[in-house]
Design an enzyme around this catalytic site. Structure first.
Site, short mmCIF file in Angstrom:
data_model
loop_
_atom_site.label_atom_id
_atom_site.label_comp_id
_atom_site.label_asym_id
_atom_site.label_seq_id
_atom_site.Cartn_x
_atom_site.Cartn_y
_atom_site.Cartn_z
N LYS A 270 0.85 -1.21 0.00
CA LYS A 270 0.00 0.00 0.00
C LYS A 270 0.88 1.25 0.00
O LYS A 270 1.90 1.30 0.71
CB LYS A 270 -0.91 -0.03 1.23
N SER B 81 -9.50 2.35 2.87
CA SER B 81 -8.53 3.07 2.09
C SER B 81 -7.58 2.15 1.33
O SER B 81 -6.93 2.57 0.38
CB SER B 81 -7.72 3.98 3.00
N SER C 194 -10.13 0.29 7.17
CA SER C 194 -9.51 0.27 5.83
C SER C 194 -8.95 -1.06 5.38
O SER C 194 -8.47 -1.16 4.26
CB SER C 194 -8.41 1.33 5.75
#
Lengths: 422, 422
Positions: free
Chosen positions: A72, A141, A165
């Site tokens: 990420k 997210s 997330s």
């Protein structure tokens, strides 16, 4: 729709000599080349480096067997841009890799690139589409990480959760998302959003895959043994049950029934008020800490912040330290009360998200069923396998006792099999 | 030897219009120009920027009144090099200021430069000399911050403590060092050494000065009221008392007697074994976490690490996660047991360091009387004013209950006055 890649199955085949790391990397690269134009899961894609590293001798004997792991883009990588979903960090190259990136590399990962994130892991949607239906959000997210695993592009990807997330995008994309106990995976090199909450997690195809990946990276004993013991689940809908859709309720009931059919005990319980209080406290703590964690961006780069994040930070600045401290005391009391709950149950079973992934890309959905658990520090998994009214995935969430990640993963694997067999 | 600068007195004079921020900055600049060639407290010195900022209109009305605040070089500054005491980061410019740097600037600080630190705040000595006697170490790791305050160059400076890096140099240099409750001052932008331990603290001339500085930067209510209440101290020598020199014992006794003379109660107690166990657990936790926090430097820049740090990190890599987890459980039990101690006492009174600052610059001294308290998370202050066998400073340490920093600072101020009056 490609089949998802099982990290356990691929690593087993590599360790047994039936596949090479280069074979797997090439297969991932092919799927990425085919799907990425539609899915847009990568903030930075570097297939050449991944394919070159996959040729390194000895890689197949490492714990991760040379499997590709997506990172990420809120996690620092010295070798790849780290843009954090924000124009403020366009092209930014950190001086060092995040600790977890080094842990993955030491365990034998190859890195295909950086996965999309909402702006600093907050609410502004990414470019990423839900592989289950491109017209829907993958959630946030950790959008790119969840989508890449769902699309069969990668067997494993790292994400982070401050509110919801990891668990929410896993539910929306129909993959397994694992949010470990707070601080089980070290956070140095993660762009801080809220230091009492930020938790690094993993996405994989199945429960066994995230357990394998986390065990390989951390050197911890996280892979549940095969056992004949039947778990006792506490099914909890929380005080926010009215925010779950009818098909989310149906999925949770179906999961409970599948567990019972497989021999588990399932008791419906209500959370004590001390535990329910974690939900509101999470909001206070996240907001207060974010306003401080982004002090530099606020003071020096305010034009680069989205209006939504800027107004969120402005709100956070109005929270008095005494209110924040009270929320931290609420958190402490809630954690004690939650620990007491586990005296009578092996794991909790609850909603992962309010329902199917919302249509469109204007929102990433709501973390309403995640905030409480993130602040609790308890380990959570999204168990996939069920679907909602329109056929999109709806996951259910298994929550374990703080620090007992292995037992939680065992209960989640039991439930996953029960759902598959039901 | 210059007189130390009282932040409270200077801010009061500025707020009252008797001095301007530019007057104070100019006075600091003069002292720095005169003393820095001997003391070498700065890793980076930028007097021009400080003097220019001190001219900004309105600065005198801010909480910190435009006072100069030195920043330890393990804290990120976008405007100044951040070298972390390591050749690996020579000339490094972070993308953002650390949160605490922004908090200081928002409160009205002007920044004269970066203060020396041992290598990544570990053990390799700095170039800095002890202002009380140049042939002696100022201690570490916050060497420059302690020395600059002791030399009257700065009224305030930020430091950090993972084992004993605030309290020990404060004791050696004869200044007040304040290690707040864990996480009272946010750590984003601090180079992580051990995330369960790293604590940002402050150096100032007197207890009132560090309380003033911390209150101004955090917006917290930390300044103790004037009160007629007489504190009840528990005097504790710990299981490591034999590592304190005769004059350290004499200083601790003298502090206790001064407190009694001023009307306080002082009870000599022994720490329960659960609290003593924090000392060993601190070592395990620091070592395990450092080995992960420096994974990038180990993997990619090993030649840039000192032999001592490299071998420390190698040792840390041999600690099994289960051993680390056991140390964390020991920490939790120790914190509960310590909280119970405060049921009967307002503050603990104990050694700050084993004695006077060691002669020479080959070592920064021992954190043997600090490790336990850092892991406890409890707020601590080094109270200055006493001296040892050769006339060098020996401080004593006041420890308060976690989260009760204001009460701890009140007890420390009481003791400081008692020592002055004795």
């Amino acid at each position: 729709m490609n089949e998802m890649l099982s990290a356990v199955a691929l690593a087993h085949a590599i360790h047994a000599g039936r596949l090479s790391p280069a074979d797997v990397a090439e297969r991932c690269a092919q799927t990425i080349r085919a799907c990425e134009p539609d899915i847009r899961a990568f903030a930075t894609l570097d297939l050449d480096t991944m394919l070159a590293r996959a040729q390194e001798p000895g890689l197949g004997q490492t714990p991760l067997a040379g499997l590709p792991v997506g990172i990420k883009d809120v996690l620092d990588t010295a070798g790849l841009p780290t843009e954090r979903g924000s124009p403020i960090y366009a092209g930014y190259r950190p001086a060092a890799d995040a600790t977890v990136v080094r842990m993955a590399l030491r365990a034998g990962a190859v890195i295909p690139g950086k996965m999309t994130t909402t702006e600093f892991a907050f609410m502004k949607p990414t470019q990423t589409r839900n592989p289950r239906r491109l017209s829907h959000t993958p959630g946030g997210s950790s959008a790119g990480s969840a989508a890449a695993v769902a699309a069969g592009m990668l067997p494993l990807a790292l994400g982070t959760q401050t509110a919801g997330s990891v668990i929410r995008p896993a539910s929306f994309c129909g993959v397994t998302g694992y949010k470990p106990s707070f601080k089980l995976i070290p956070v140095p090199g993660l762009k801080v959003f809220a230091w009492s909450l930020d938790t690094i997690g993993l996405f994989g195809a199945h429960v066994a895959d995230v357990a394998f990946g986390a065990a390989a990276m951390t050197g911890r004993d996280l892979i549940p043994e095969e056992s004949d013991e039947l778990p006792h689940f506490a099914l909890v809908k929380t005080a926010r049950a009215d925010q779950a859709s009818a098909d989310a309720h149906a999925a949770l009931e179906a999961a409970g029934q599948a567990a019972v059919k497989a021999g588990a005990r399932v008791s419906v319980i209500e959370l004590p008020p001390e535990v329910e209080a974690l939900d509101e406290a999470q909001g206070v703590i996240q907001s207060y800490e974010a306003a401080l964690a982004f002090a530099d961006e606020w003071d020096r780069h305010r034009d680069g912040l989205s209006d939504r994040l800027a107004s969120y930070l402005a709100d956070g600045m109005t929270i008095a330290p005494e209110v924040y401290d009270a929320a931290r005391r609420t958190a402490r009391r809630g954690r004690y009360a939650l620990a007491d709950l586990f005296a009578g149950h092996d794991a909790l079973l609850t909603f992962s998200a309010p329902g199917e992934a919302p249509e469109g890309h204007a929102t990433t959905g709501s973390p309403v069923f995640n905030k409480l658990w993130t602040l609790s520090g308890a380990p959570c998994v999204n168990v996939a396998g069920l679907t909602g009214a329109t056929g999109m995935p709806i996951g259910v969430q298994v929550v374990g006792r703080f620090g007992r990640d292995k037992a939680m993963l065992g209960a989640a694997r039991f439930l996953e099999r029960a759902i598959t067999d039901a």
